[in-house]
Design an enzyme around this catalytic site. Structure first.
Site, short mmCIF file in Angstrom:
data_model
loop_
_atom_site.label_atom_id
_atom_site.label_comp_id
_atom_site.label_asym_id
_atom_site.label_seq_id
_atom_site.Cartn_x
_atom_site.Cartn_y
_atom_site.Cartn_z
N GLN A 190 46.27 -30.57 -36.46
CA GLN A 190 45.47 -29.61 -35.71
C GLN A 190 46.30 -28.70 -34.80
O GLN A 190 45.82 -27.67 -34.35
CB GLN A 190 44.43 -30.36 -34.87
CG GLN A 190 43.41 -31.07 -35.72
CD GLN A 190 42.41 -31.85 -34.90
OE1 GLN A 190 42.62 -33.03 -34.61
NE2 GLN A 190 41.32 -31.22 -34.52
N HIS B 212 46.11 -39.50 -38.60
CA HIS B 212 44.96 -38.80 -38.02
C HIS B 212 44.42 -37.83 -39.09
O HIS B 212 44.79 -36.66 -39.12
CB HIS B 212 45.36 -38.07 -36.74
CG HIS B 212 44.19 -37.60 -35.92
ND1 HIS B 212 44.02 -37.94 -34.58
CD2 HIS B 212 43.12 -36.83 -36.23
CE1 HIS B 212 42.91 -37.38 -34.12
NE2 HIS B 212 42.35 -36.71 -35.11
N ASN C 127 43.00 -43.15 -37.28
CA ASN C 127 42.05 -42.45 -36.42
C ASN C 127 40.70 -42.30 -37.12
O ASN C 127 40.62 -41.72 -38.20
CB ASN C 127 42.58 -41.06 -36.07
CG ASN C 127 41.61 -40.29 -35.17
OD1 ASN C 127 41.50 -40.60 -33.99
ND2 ASN C 127 40.91 -39.31 -35.72
N GLU C 128 39.68 -42.83 -36.49
CA GLU C 128 38.30 -42.66 -36.93
C GLU C 128 38.05 -42.96 -38.41
O GLU C 128 37.53 -42.12 -39.16
CB GLU C 128 37.80 -41.25 -36.58
CG GLU C 128 37.81 -41.00 -35.08
CD GLU C 128 37.07 -39.74 -34.65
OE1 GLU C 128 36.72 -38.92 -35.52
OE2 GLU C 128 36.84 -39.58 -33.45
C1 BGC Z 1 38.73 -36.22 -34.11
C2 BGC Z 1 39.45 -34.95 -33.70
C3 BGC Z 1 38.43 -33.82 -33.58
C4 BGC Z 1 37.45 -34.19 -32.48
C5 BGC Z 1 36.43 -33.13 -32.14
C6 BGC Z 1 37.36 -36.39 -33.52
O1 BGC Z 1 36.47 -36.62 -34.57
O2 BGC Z 1 39.55 -37.33 -33.98
O3 BGC Z 1 40.45 -34.69 -34.62
O4 BGC Z 1 39.03 -32.59 -33.36
O5 BGC Z 1 36.78 -35.36 -32.83
O6 BGC Z 1 35.54 -32.91 -33.17
#
Ligand code: BGC
Length: 419
Positions: free
Chosen positions: A19, A113, A157-158
């Protein structure tokens, strides 16, 4: 309330490689951005050129008064072809980590990520059988080169985000339907694979995907711990505060179970779990319920609901029963006064959790900079620091000064008093 924030509580801001760095050209996300039929609003391009500007960026973050910087390593840069590890890229991240230490920031390092090397997509991506082992091998190589400088490690991540996105109609197609979606069909054609096997991290929400991610997290944790057993390792989850209005209870329970609880249960035994909360998701008799009449909204009409964080921290503590770190929390808005109010309310919620004895280790806001917001491109502004993408000039917003000031004040207040 006396200051509930422990002395070693981390105060920070976060970014993710794809990002902010720019030109992550060997990654699957870059590939998807440029496909015919892509669902990405625009390509990431140079992003905010953090790849070259990390030194001044890290100095800026430290100068605000913060004590931590969460960022991610790009697997696609470090292993651009399967089995080929780039020492030059590992050295780059070593310099980033050294800059954090020079400026007194604890580096919270995310190993993955969302973006993966493009070659992984050919091997079945996040439904691929070999993916856990390949991810763990990369983590081990990273630890050999960088392990001594990492402050806290986040594996994935997530991993649960695709299930939440699918509930909003983004991604989540069953393998047999992927060929009907232009982006997946184009990806399959270019990769020379069957469309049913195209499974990038952010968009696949199958049972196979759940098991591959869980196995990858466990294998990565073991690989990281083999190098540094005392290093705190966890994954970070997308935890919306899932609520219902009458008629939506059943759906809310199902989604809460699928998106939040089973991932929190799978975190048991880890050193901590990262919680990433932006707001609430409310279900009614017809699915997603609109924001209540008169609720505050950002410029995009989305409800502003900072109370969600306290609820998800409590949920994580209750379900996972392990320490919690807020690894992302923030608001997309062009009006920074809304962001300041949001952060204040969210941090208050964390203070209430600490006061109740919940072990919260840090508060890391999303995001350090306005950046590439995945499929939405550069339009949403989550940054505490604005970036003029024509000049790449950085300008801290009031919210950056507020969070840095709050961190300074509370870190000082928490310091032990001389006898
Ligand atoms: C993510 C980020 C994203 C943020 C805002 C999260 O889901 O880890 O990469 O930019 O939320 O949407």
């Amino acid at each position: 309330m006396t200051n509930p924030f422990p002395r070693d509580f981390l105060w920070g801001v976060a970014t993710a490689g794809h990002q902010v760095e720019g030109n992550n050209v060997t990654s699957d996300v870059w590939f998807l951005e440029h496909l015919p039929g892509t669902i990405f609003a625009e390509p990431s391009g140079d992003a905010v050129d953090h790849y070259h500007r990390y030194r001044e960026d890290i100095a800026l973050i430290a100068g605000l008064g913060l004590t931590s910087y969460r960022f991610s390593l790009e697997w696609a840069r470090i292993e651009p072809e399967e089995g080929h590890f780039s020492v030059a890229e590992l050295d780059h991240y070593r310099r980033v980590l050294e800059a954090c230490h020079e400026h007194g920031l604890t580096p919270v390092v995310t190993f993955h990520h969302f973006a993966s090397p493009l070659w992984l997509l050919r091997l079945g991506g996040w439904e691929g059988e070999r993916t856990p082992e390949l991810f763990a091998r990369y983590c081990s190589r990273v630890m050999t080169h960088l392990g001594d400088l990492i402050g806290v490690a986040c594996t994935l991540n997530e991993p649960n985000l695709p299930w939440l996105l699918a509930s909003f109609g983004i991604g989540g197609e069953a393998p047999e339907n992927r060929g009907n979606v232009p982006m997946w069909a184009a990806a399959a054609e270019r990769l020379g694979v069957d469309a049913g096997t195209v499974a990038p991290f952010q968009f696949c929400s199958t049972e196979a995907g759940f098991h591959v991610k869980l196995a990858a997290h466990k294998a990565a944790t073991a690989a990281i711990k083999a190098h540094r057993p005392e290093l705190q390792v966890g994954w970070t989850l997308a935890n919306s505060d899932i609520q219902s209005i009458p008629g939506g209870e059943e759906t809310a329970d199902r989604v809460r179970r699928e998106v939040n609880e089973r991932f929190l249960e799978a975190s048991r035994g880890d050193d901590f779990v990262g919680i990433q909360t932006y707001g609430r998701t409310v279900y009614g008799p017809d699915g997603h319920a609109p924001a209540p009449e008169g609720a505050p909204t950002n410029g995009m009409g989305e409800e502003i609901y900072p109370q969600a964080l306290e609820a998800t921290v409590r949920e994580a503590w209750r379900v996972a029963g392990i320490p919690v770190m807020v690894t992302e929390n923030g608001l997309a808005t062009d009006d920074d006064t809304q962001r300041v109010a949001y952060l204040e309310a969210a941090v208050d919620g964390v203070a209430a959790c600490l006061a109740d004895g919940i072990d919260v280790r840090g508060y890391i806001a999303w995001s350090a900079f306005d950046n590439f917001e995945w499929i939405f491109g550069y339009r949403p502004k989550f940054g505490l620091i604005a970036v003029n993408r024509s000049t790449q000039e950085r300008t801290p917003k009031e919210s950056a000064r507020w969070l840095g000031g709050f961190a300074r004040q509370h870190a000082r207040a928490a310091a032990p008093q001389p006898a």
